[in-house]
Scaffold this active site. Structure first.
Site, PDB file in Angstrom:
ATOM      1  N   ARG A 539       0.835  -1.211   0.000  1.00  0.00           N
ATOM      2  CA  ARG A 539       0.000   0.000   0.000  1.00  0.00           C
ATOM      3  C   ARG A 539       0.864   1.253   0.000  1.00  0.00           C
ATOM      4  NH1 ARG A 539      -3.943   0.942   4.625  1.00  0.00           N
ATOM      5  NH2 ARG A 539      -2.121   0.313   5.805  1.00  0.00           N
ATOM      6  N   SER A 602       7.483  -4.976   7.368  1.00  0.00           N
ATOM      7  CA  SER A 602       7.100  -5.913   8.435  1.00  0.00           C
ATOM      8  C   SER A 602       7.919  -7.203   8.417  1.00  0.00           C
ATOM      9  CB  SER A 602       5.614  -6.243   8.311  1.00  0.00           C
ATOM     10  OG  SER A 602       4.895  -5.054   8.214  1.00  0.00           O
ATOM     11  N   ASP A 656       5.473  -3.047  11.352  1.00  0.00           N
ATOM     12  CA  ASP A 656       4.005  -2.837  11.461  1.00  0.00           C
ATOM     13  C   ASP A 656       3.532  -2.878  12.904  1.00  0.00           C
ATOM     14  OD1 ASP A 656       4.596  -5.530  11.651  1.00  0.00           O
ATOM     15  OD2 ASP A 656       2.853  -6.224  10.528  1.00  0.00           O
TER      16      ASP A 656
END
Length: 916
Positions: A539, A602, A656
């Site tokens: 994203r 992450s 994350d």
């Protein structure tokens, strides 16, 4: 020739006249389709009443749970004994059930008489007589020195609380033994058997004869889920959804319900269709006012009904020229076998004449025709009433299964059904007319209820043996309080190793400093870009933060990362990322803007500062080459340079989990822990600088990314790892790594379940021992299926549909086991997560020297958010293991996007403060 025609005409006319005469006299016994549909609706309402907790005490149709939860699946085998008490004869049977790939049953049996003085005498003597007969049979068959399971068919209404126990509610038919009502008949029989020291039997099941009929037929036809007896008495049973049975705990699966429909109408529900003959018969019976439906249907009463009608017609001068005989006045002189004989095709009239003459009557041709028609009306009404109640049961089955059309089989037994020449045909026809949306097969039970009791016993012993094996597997996933405390202590020890300079290189929990040293204070403002890489989607976000009001607005676009990029070269991966950023900047009209950027990455990274992160190793299916050991921020900068279209200020590389903590910290200053329970599993928290030996300085706090997924990679939790965990680990992309994550995260739970299902199927405990191709496919059982299957709102039918999507043709019992397996695996995952989190909150409390501590945990991840029980179980475990910590759980909204922007904003603020 003319004379023959004249005779034929005379006979036809005579027949018509007699039939009309009888029809007029018995018009009340002829039931229209409309009346039958009405009776069907009334019976449905009575069934509902019998199943309800509050309404069952006053219901006339008792709807008794039988605790028979499964029908034969063909894998039953062994030797079983069976007793059948309830009809005119008593029977003992030895049943040998063998599997051998085909359903095979061999039986040896013996009948014993049931003298009136025994069945109407003392209850104690009745059971002693039964035990004597059993001992005689075992002696004759050479079974004295074998321990055998036994099923007892007991054809009277009993209230059962388990399969091998039943309290007699009332005697029916001709039985009236004293002192048995309201006692457990199994214990009565067990006591009587114990007096015979030379036989050893174990009563596993008490079965109603109707249930026995259903089970016998189900052994031959797996579609059979209804049993009906129309004999001396009448009754029906069927498989009901547990969720509809208020009287028994639990909602899973199905259970056979013994309707005891003979008592339908005892509360006055059928008064409008009962005739004067029904009332007269009832008054002269052993149990006036009871079993009123049965008295209109069953073999014990049909002959008597016919006798009462003939007597009244004779008295009215409509038969035998008004003459009556003493036999016609005598109760019980016309039996149901006579009714059947009189209705026989062709020889029926001759039989009628013979039977009437035996009763001391001199019937004319016209009398014989009329009497035959009386028999037809009485037996036809019986078939009609049975059909209406059966149609109600079939409709209920269809509605339970939410089907437009039901395919099912009804197991049938009983002398009336078997010996009456027209009865089956009439019953079948009316049932099909009343329920046109049901395809019904009627299957005659062979050696009926007794073989059925043996089948129930065989199924009970199969289920018992299978349950034992299934429980052994599930027990591996049940963690004791002691084991959970052990996990908590080991996690605490690993946290300390990871923080210390000397032990850090060998620590499995890496305790990586993130260089995030402050939480948001509400003064942050500006526009920030955020990137989020951590799964199969990537994203890009634009985040606008306004100070004072703590308001954040976000715009984002999602891009897919194809497998060939995930597992290609590092250069290809970062070029793809930059291409996505370029598309987003174009889309947002920001091509020339130089914005501060936070990169949520992450994967385990070793950081030397907030904007430097060296990848330790890929997880979650990523395998891009030439990345491990490299600084991912440098790789991103290089890719931006190669593109040569825009420049960005990369301020922070963020995990994350840290993003999750920051997002919640923006709302709640008490939030010092971030937890992710999703595809992967990880945790971060604010640690005192003095405890972090790898970073200079003792003042303040810094967020530590624990990377706790690697906990146990040194073998410290091998005592709780199962063979299934090992299989999942060996088949993964990174064998031997991330062992804790593989027991707790969404990426692996479905795979653990799949391994268990394969093992149970190999043992013949699931899916009839057939492993489908789909079940052999790695990754087919996604964790989202666990969440769906474990949903409390999901009926077993829907569980079966999910399994069908996976190519697994499951029975109701299979679905229950699959649900239990999913529950065991996800419960363990939540508890292990909870034990790890408890170690961290306890550490924070002790570090701050507090007796009692309040702290907030920011949480994200699909497993935590979507699974119906995971969050509750995790919270309960933390509460148990860290009782002096008051932990609040706060769901994070977009930690990896909003969180990355907040970290960037905080870093910018701290940079500015440093400059000033």
């Amino acid at each position: 020739m003319f004379a023959v025609h004249l005779m034929a005409f005379y006979f036809t006319k005579l027949k018509e006249d007699q039939i009309k005469k009888v029809d007029r006299f018995l018009y009340h016994m002829r039931l229209s389709d409309e009346t039958l549909l009405d009776i069907m609706a009334r019976f449905q309402a009575e069934m509902q009443k019998g199943l309800g907790k509050d309404t069952s005490p006053t219901a006339s149709v008792k709807m008794l749970p039988t605790f028979v939860r499964a029908i034969p699946d063909g894998s039953e085998n062994g030797e079983f004994l069976s007793l059948d008490l309830g009809g005119s004869k008593f029977r003992v049977l030895k049943v040998q059930v063998s599997e051998e790939g085909k359903r095979n049953v061999q039986m040896e049996s013996q009948f014993y008489p049931t003298p009136n003085e025994i069945i109407r005498g003392n209850g104690l003597e009745l059971f002693e007589y039964v035990a004597d007969c059993l001992a005689d049979f075992m002696n004759t068959k050479g079974l004295k020195h074998k321990k055998l399971p036994l099923g007892l068919t007991f054809s009277f209404p009993c209230r059962q609380t388990k399969l091998e126990e039943g309290v007699l509610l009332s005697w029916t038919k001709k039985f009236k033994a004293r002192g048995v009502q309201d006692t457990d008949v199994v214990s009565c029989l067990t006591k009587a058997i114990k007096k015979h020291k030379d036989i050893d039997v174990d009563i596993l099941a008490l079965v109603n004869d109707t249930v026995g009929t259903m089970m016998t037929c189900a052994y031959d036809d797996p579609y059979c889920e209804v049993g009906v007896i129309i004999g001396t008495g009448t009754n029906a049973c069927y498989m009901e959804d547990m969720s509809n049975i208020d009287l028994v705990e639990g909602d899973e699966g199905r259970m056979c319900i013994n309707t005891e429909w003979g008592a339908f109408g005892d509360d006055g529900a059928l008064e409008d269709i009962r005739t004067e003959f029904d009332r007269e018969l009832d008054l002269g019976s052993l149990n006036p006012g009871k079993q009123l439906f049965e008295k209109m249907i069953s073999g014990l009463y049909l002959g008597e009904l016919v006798r009462l009608i003939l007597l009244k017609m004779a008295k009215s001068g409509l038969l035998f020229g008004g003459e009556k005989s003493s036999a016609l006045h005598t109760k019980g002189k016309i039996e149901t076998r006579h009714v059947a004989a009189m209705e026989k095709y062709k020889e029926g009239l001759a039989n009628t004449r013979e039977i009437l003459m035996d009763l001391g009557l001199e019937p004319s041709e016209a009398d014989c025709i009329a009497v035959q028609h009386v028999c037809t009306i009485v037996s036809f009404r019986s078939a009609n009433l049975c059909a209406a109640a059966l149609a109600a049961i079939l409709t209920r089955l269809r509605e339970n299964k939410k089907l437009v059309r039901l395919r099912t089989t009804v197991g049938m037994d009983g002398t009336l059904y078997k010996i009456h020449p027209q009865y089956p045909k009439r019953l079948h026809k009316v049932v099909r007319k009343l329920v046109p949306n049901c395809d019904v097969r009627f299957l005659l039970s062979e050696s009926g209820s007794t073989k059925g009791a043996a089948m129930v016993t065989a199924v009970a012993s199969r289920v018992q043996a299978q349950r034992k094996l299934i429980d052994m597997v599930l027990a591996l996933f049940r963690l004791t309080q002691e084991q959970l405390v052990g996990v908590q202590d080991k996690m605490r020890a690993e946290l300390e190793y990871g923080l210390k300079r000397d032990t850090h290189p060998l620590a499995t929990v890496k305790m990586l400093p993130t260089y995030v040293c402050g939480m948001p204070d509400g003064t942050e403002k500006g526009k920030f870009l955020a990137l989020d890489l951590g799964g199969t989607n990537f994203r890009v976000l634009l985040v606008k933060i306004r100070s004072g009001r703590r308001s954040v607005r976000m715009y984002n676009k999602i891009f897919a990362i194809p497998l060939e990029i995930m597992q290609g070269t590092g250069e290809e991966l970062f070029d793809h990322i930059v291409q996505c950023i370029a598309d987003f900047l174009d889309y947002m009209g920001l091509k020339g803007a130089q914005l501060p950027l936070g990169f949520t990455f992450s994967f385990p990274c070793r950081q030397a500062s907030i904007d430097k992160g060296t990848l330790i190793g890929w997880t979650k299916g990523f395998k891009a080459t030439d990345c491990e050991g490299e600084d991912v921020v440098d790789m991103l900068r290089e890719a931006i340079k190669r593109r040569n279209e825009f420049d960005l200020d990369i301020v922070a590389v963020v995990n994350d989990t840290v993003g999750t903590m920051m997002t919640c910290g923006y709302e709640d200053p008490n939030c010092e822990i971030g937890l992710i329970a999703g595809t992967g599993s990880n945790l971060c928290y604010m640690e005192e600088m003095r405890n972090i030996e790898q970073v200079e300085g003792d003042e303040g706090k810094m967020c530590i990314n624990t990377e706790w997924g690697g906990f146990g990679d040194n073998g410290c939790i091998d005592d709780i790892r199962t063979q299934y965990d090992k299989e999942v680990d060996e088949g993964s992309l990174n064998p031997g790594k991330q062992r804790y994550e593989k027991m707790t995260s969404g990426m692996y739970l479905g795979e653990i379940v799949r391994q268990i299902l394969i093992d149970l199927t190999k043992q013949g405990l699931l899916f009839r021992g057939q492993i489908s191709e789909r079940l052999r496919t790695r990754g087919i059982f996604e964790t989202k299926f666990l969440s769906q299957i474990e949903s409390d709102r999901l009926a077993l039918l829907q569980v079966r549909r999910i399994l069908q999507q996976l190519g697994l043709d499951s029975t109701c019992e299979d679905s229950i086991v699959v649900k239990e397996v999913c529950g065991a695996v996800s419960r363990r995952a939540a508890q292990l997560c909870g034990a790890g989190l408890a170690a961290i909150v306890e550490k924070r409390r002790e570090d701050q020297g507090l007796e009692h501590m309040r702290i907030t945990v920011g949480v994200d991840g699909t497993l935590y958010k979507l699974h119906p029980h995971f969050s509750r179980l995790l919270q309960e475990t933390v509460k148990e293991l860290a009782p002096r910590c008051d932990v609040t759980f706060m769901l994070s909204e977009d930690g990896s996007g909003k969180g990355a922007a907040l970290i960037t904003a905080v870093a910018k603020r701290l940079q500015q403060a440093g400059k000033n």
